[in-house]
Design a protein around this motif. Structure first.
Motif: not given
Length: 219
Positions: A58-60, A62-63, A65-66
């Motif tokens: 999930a963190g990857q 999000e990165q 998408l940013d």
């Protein structure tokens, strides 16, 4: 009962006794060297720091998408800047073309007026030779003079409809922007630099001079 016989034995069927005997022999003996360490205890603190796999994924995401959002905003800003520059260039082009069209229109009218002004000058000379004032309201009696006067008035009206006007600066202060001094004349009671006589009317189109008025100036 004989004394050599032992104590009475419980009556156990032979098959059940064999199954119980086999069950006891099949049980594994406890191994003192067996590793009883709990599962996952040997992975160390590095494995615990990585966190659950779902959280890392999930963190990857999000990165990613940013980063995608930042790239999209950058492209948007570039396109907006390009659109602003294109709009400004078009506005400048439109203004320049409008000014060129107006200039061409003014030049066309001026060229047309120059040819008509020469005809008007000749008609005014003819009227002056016949003793007729071109600006008089009363029409002459002779048919030829009437025709010349009507033609003169019609040509002057055509110039006025086109925005071209004639001007006579007699009695005004001499202005070299609109007037051309042919000579100077001492006139009693008149200060210097005053137009005392107009030899030829001037014509202008707005702020554009078509022909200066040719005048005599007092000294």
């Amino acid at each position: 009962m004989s004394a050599e016989q032992g104590p009475p034995r419980p009556d156990i069927p032979g098959r059940e006794a064999e199954e119980m005997s086999g069950f006891d022999s099949a049980q594994p003996s406890p191994d003192p060297d067996r590793n009883l360490t709990p599962s996952g205890a040997g992975e160390g603190p590095a494995a615990a720091a990585q966190g659950p796999p779902n959280q890392n994924a999930a963190g990857q995401v999000e990165q990613d998408l940013d980063a995608l959002l930042a790239d999209t905003q950058k492209e948007r800003d570039e396109y907006l800047d390009l659109a602003r520059r294109t709009k400004a260039d078009f506005e400048n082009y439109r203004k320049r073309m409008s000014a060129e069209v107006q200039g061409a229109n003014a030049r066309g009218k001026a060229e047309m007026a120059v040819g008509m002004i020469g005809v008007i000058d000749n008609l005014e000379r003819a009227l002056a030779a016949a003793g007729i004032d071109a600006g008089a309201d009363q029409a002459p009696e002779e048919p030829l003079a009437q025709g010349i006067l009507l033609t003169h008035r019609e040509l002057c009206a055509v110039l006025e409809r086109g925005g071209i006007e004639g001007f006579d600066p007699k009695g005004e202060k001499f202005d070299p922007t609109w007037q051309e001094a042919l000579s100077k004349l001492a006139v009693e009671g008149t200060g210097p630099g005053i137009v005392v006589e107009t030899m030829q009317k001037g014509y202008r189109f707005g702020d554009q001079l078509i022909r200066p008025a040719r005048v005599v100036v007092s000294e």
